[in-house]
Design a protein around this motif. Sequence first.
Motif, PDB file in Angstrom:
ATOM      1  N   ILE A 173       0.794  -1.114   0.050  1.00 10.70           N
ATOM      2  CA  ILE A 173      -0.045  -0.029  -0.233  1.00 10.70           C
ATOM      3  C   ILE A 173       0.848   1.026   0.167  1.00 10.70           C
ATOM      4  O   ILE A 173       0.402   2.248  -0.778  1.00 10.70           O
ATOM      5  N   PHE A 174       1.916   1.307   0.787  1.00  8.46           N
ATOM      6  CA  PHE A 174       2.846   2.548   0.839  1.00  8.46           C
ATOM      7  C   PHE A 174       3.461   2.573  -0.472  1.00  8.46           C
ATOM      8  O   PHE A 174       3.555   3.900  -1.047  1.00  8.46           O
ATOM      9  N   PHE A 175       3.981   1.517  -1.005  1.00  9.33           N
ATOM     10  CA  PHE A 175       4.699   1.899  -2.608  1.00  9.33           C
ATOM     11  C   PHE A 175       3.591   2.226  -3.421  1.00  9.33           C
ATOM     12  O   PHE A 175       4.001   2.846  -4.493  1.00  9.33           O
ATOM     13  N   SER A 176       2.480   1.897  -3.438  1.00  7.42           N
ATOM     14  CA  SER A 176       1.695   2.265  -4.314  1.00  7.42           C
ATOM     15  C   SER A 176       1.119   3.572  -4.324  1.00  7.42           C
ATOM     16  O   SER A 176       1.139   4.390  -5.018  1.00  7.42           O
ATOM     17  N   PHE A 177       1.251   4.104  -2.898  1.00  4.75           N
ATOM     18  CA  PHE A 177       0.669   5.452  -2.606  1.00  4.75           C
ATOM     19  C   PHE A 177       1.911   6.180  -3.105  1.00  4.75           C
ATOM     20  O   PHE A 177       1.811   7.356  -3.697  1.00  4.75           O
ATOM     21  N   LEU A 178       3.110   5.790  -2.967  1.00  2.45           N
ATOM     22  CA  LEU A 178       4.392   6.782  -3.251  1.00  2.45           C
ATOM     23  C   LEU A 178       4.308   6.657  -4.794  1.00  2.45           C
ATOM     24  O   LEU A 178       4.742   7.888  -5.621  1.00  2.45           O
ATOM     25  N   GLY A 179       4.030   5.557  -5.600  1.00  2.00           N
ATOM     26  CA  GLY A 179       3.832   5.506  -6.943  1.00  2.00           C
ATOM     27  C   GLY A 179       2.774   6.622  -7.563  1.00  2.00           C
ATOM     28  O   GLY A 179       3.086   7.541  -8.694  1.00  2.00           O
ATOM     29  N   ILE A 180       1.633   6.983  -6.905  1.00  2.00           N
ATOM     30  CA  ILE A 180       0.719   7.790  -7.144  1.00  2.00           C
ATOM     31  C   ILE A 180       1.351   9.247  -7.097  1.00  2.00           C
ATOM     32  O   ILE A 180       0.979  10.025  -7.701  1.00  2.00           O
ATOM     33  N   ILE A 181       1.945   9.484  -5.891  1.00  2.00           N
ATOM     34  CA  ILE A 181       2.454  10.696  -5.549  1.00  2.00           C
ATOM     35  C   ILE A 181       3.608  11.009  -6.509  1.00  2.00           C
ATOM     36  O   ILE A 181       3.536  12.347  -6.910  1.00  2.00           O
ATOM     37  N   PHE A 182       4.276  10.422  -6.945  1.00  3.80           N
ATOM     38  CA  PHE A 182       5.439  10.562  -7.799  1.00  3.80           C
ATOM     39  C   PHE A 182       5.057  10.406  -9.310  1.00  3.80           C
ATOM     40  O   PHE A 182       5.574   9.729 -10.144  1.00  3.80           O
ATOM     41  N   PHE A 183       3.691  11.011  -9.569  1.00  2.00           N
ATOM     42  CA  PHE A 183       3.115  11.063 -10.995  1.00  2.00           C
ATOM     43  C   PHE A 183       3.253   9.759 -11.551  1.00  2.00           C
ATOM     44  O   PHE A 183       3.671   9.663 -12.733  1.00  2.00           O
ATOM     45  N   PHE A 184       2.520   8.756 -10.987  1.00  2.00           N
ATOM     46  CA  PHE A 184       2.275   7.591 -11.459  1.00  2.00           C
ATOM     47  C   PHE A 184       3.574   6.743 -12.180  1.00  2.00           C
ATOM     48  O   PHE A 184       3.554   6.417 -13.111  1.00  2.00           O
ATOM     49  N   ASP A 185       4.664   6.722 -11.211  1.00  2.00           N
ATOM     50  CA  ASP A 185       5.827   5.943 -11.252  1.00  2.00           C
ATOM     51  C   ASP A 185       5.333   4.392 -11.676  1.00  2.00           C
ATOM     52  O   ASP A 185       5.043   3.760 -10.653  1.00  2.00           O
ATOM     53  N   LYS A 186       5.547   3.878 -12.741  1.00  2.00           N
ATOM     54  CA  LYS A 186       5.271   2.541 -13.072  1.00  2.00           C
ATOM     55  C   LYS A 186       6.218   1.641 -12.219  1.00  2.00           C
ATOM     56  O   LYS A 186       5.385   0.470 -11.808  1.00  2.00           O
ATOM     57  N   GLY A 187       7.250   1.728 -12.043  1.00  2.00           N
ATOM     58  CA  GLY A 187       8.141   1.054 -11.099  1.00  2.00           C
ATOM     59  C   GLY A 187       7.434   0.983  -9.790  1.00  2.00           C
ATOM     60  O   GLY A 187       7.277  -0.327  -9.149  1.00  2.00           O
ATOM     61  N   LEU A 188       7.352   1.873  -9.105  1.00  2.00           N
ATOM     62  CA  LEU A 188       6.801   1.878  -7.834  1.00  2.00           C
ATOM     63  C   LEU A 188       5.311   1.210  -7.421  1.00  2.00           C
ATOM     64  O   LEU A 188       4.977   0.400  -6.731  1.00  2.00           O
ATOM     65  N   LEU A 189       4.547   1.363  -8.826  1.00  2.00           N
ATOM     66  CA  LEU A 189       3.148   1.229  -8.633  1.00  2.00           C
ATOM     67  C   LEU A 189       3.390  -0.580  -8.718  1.00  2.00           C
ATOM     68  O   LEU A 189       2.543  -1.268  -8.142  1.00  2.00           O
ATOM     69  N   ALA A 190       4.151  -1.089  -9.745  1.00  2.00           N
ATOM     70  CA  ALA A 190       4.226  -2.438 -10.084  1.00  2.00           C
ATOM     71  C   ALA A 190       4.809  -2.970  -8.761  1.00  2.00           C
ATOM     72  O   ALA A 190       4.516  -4.246  -8.238  1.00  2.00           O
ATOM     73  N   MET A 191       5.831  -2.740  -8.051  1.00  2.00           N
ATOM     74  CA  MET A 191       6.332  -3.049  -6.816  1.00  2.00           C
ATOM     75  C   MET A 191       5.312  -3.075  -5.784  1.00  2.00           C
ATOM     76  O   MET A 191       5.129  -4.026  -5.140  1.00  2.00           O
ATOM     77  N   GLY A 192       4.511  -1.920  -5.672  1.00  2.00           N
ATOM     78  CA  GLY A 192       3.353  -1.949  -4.720  1.00  2.00           C
ATOM     79  C   GLY A 192       2.309  -2.943  -4.891  1.00  2.00           C
ATOM     80  O   GLY A 192       2.005  -3.914  -3.987  1.00  2.00           O
ATOM     81  N   ASN A 193       1.833  -3.223  -6.343  1.00  2.00           N
ATOM     82  CA  ASN A 193       1.165  -4.545  -6.523  1.00  2.00           C
ATOM     83  C   ASN A 193       1.641  -5.598  -6.365  1.00  2.00           C
ATOM     84  O   ASN A 193       1.008  -6.756  -5.710  1.00  2.00           O
ATOM     85  N   ILE A 194       2.685  -6.131  -6.639  1.00  3.61           N
ATOM     86  CA  ILE A 194       3.494  -7.280  -6.305  1.00  3.61           C
ATOM     87  C   ILE A 194       3.813  -7.514  -4.540  1.00  3.61           C
ATOM     88  O   ILE A 194       3.353  -8.580  -4.163  1.00  3.61           O
ATOM     89  N   LEU A 195       3.948  -6.692  -3.998  1.00  6.80           N
ATOM     90  CA  LEU A 195       3.905  -6.619  -2.483  1.00  6.80           C
ATOM     91  C   LEU A 195       2.846  -6.633  -1.887  1.00  6.80           C
ATOM     92  O   LEU A 195       2.525  -7.742  -0.859  1.00  6.80           O
ATOM     93  N   PHE A 196       1.563  -6.284  -2.359  1.00  8.46           N
ATOM     94  CA  PHE A 196       0.316  -6.446  -2.070  1.00  8.46           C
ATOM     95  C   PHE A 196      -0.296  -7.703  -1.955  1.00  8.46           C
ATOM     96  O   PHE A 196      -0.770  -8.367  -1.179  1.00  8.46           O
ATOM     97  N   VAL A 197      -0.113  -8.196  -3.017  1.00 11.45           N
ATOM     98  CA  VAL A 197      -0.805  -9.669  -3.589  1.00 11.45           C
ATOM     99  C   VAL A 197       0.167 -10.441  -2.700  1.00 11.45           C
ATOM    100  O   VAL A 197      -0.458 -11.531  -2.113  1.00 11.45           O
ATOM    101  N   SER A 198       1.514 -10.566  -2.677  1.00 13.86           N
ATOM    102  CA  SER A 198       2.436 -11.489  -1.961  1.00 13.86           C
ATOM    103  C   SER A 198       1.961 -11.207  -0.511  1.00 13.86           C
ATOM    104  O   SER A 198       2.130 -12.422   0.284  1.00 13.86           O
ATOM    105  N   GLY A 199       1.712 -10.316   0.183  1.00 10.00           N
ATOM    106  CA  GLY A 199       1.172  -9.866   1.501  1.00 10.00           C
ATOM    107  C   GLY A 199      -0.067 -10.593   1.814  1.00 10.00           C
ATOM    108  O   GLY A 199      -0.266 -11.248   2.969  1.00 10.00           O
ATOM    109  N   VAL A 200      -1.106 -10.539   0.852  1.00  8.78           N
ATOM    110  CA  VAL A 200      -2.437 -10.989   1.123  1.00  8.78           C
ATOM    111  C   VAL A 200      -2.143 -12.479   1.098  1.00  8.78           C
ATOM    112  O   VAL A 200      -2.770 -13.281   1.934  1.00  8.78           O
ATOM    113  N   SER A 201      -1.380 -13.115   0.291  1.00  7.65           N
ATOM    114  CA  SER A 201      -1.150 -14.553   0.119  1.00  7.65           C
ATOM    115  C   SER A 201      -0.484 -14.918   1.453  1.00  7.65           C
ATOM    116  O   SER A 201      -1.048 -16.341   1.898  1.00  7.65           O
TER     117      SER A 201
END
Length: 135
Positions: free
Chosen positions: A16-44
């Motif tokens: 969630i934090f990396f996704s928030f940072l990705g949005i704050i930094f004008f939709f940085d695709k690296g941070l958003l992708a890392m946020g998604n991967i961390l979120f799904v693995s954390g839920v798993s």
Amino acid sequence: MVVVVEIGLGLTGFGIFFSFLGIIFFFDKGLLAMGNILFVSGVSLTIGLKSTMQFFMKRSNFKGTVSFGIGFLILILGWPILGMIVESYGFLVLFSGFWPTLSVFLQKIPVLGWFVQQPYIRSLFERYRGRRVPV
């Protein structure tokens, strides 16, 4: 077992934090992708692999799973804003069953509870529950 759940909650929080940072930094695709991967693995890790697969493969959640996956693919291909829009729709469809539980939890937090109990905000939560509340 407890350590795995704690690690899962940590990964979900970092996602969630990396996704928030990705949005704050004008939709940085690296941070958003890392946020998604961390979120799904954390839920798993939090609910277990079998429960995760059952959750994402349920017939009622299929539209949300496909939207979330397509949004992630669009994000990786280089269109982060469009990818996040599609992912957000998938996220809302997937986790719409948790809104009532979230609203009860938020109402019990001291300062935030007052805000959530305001008529307009409460009507938003009640709408997801399936019944309308007069404003």
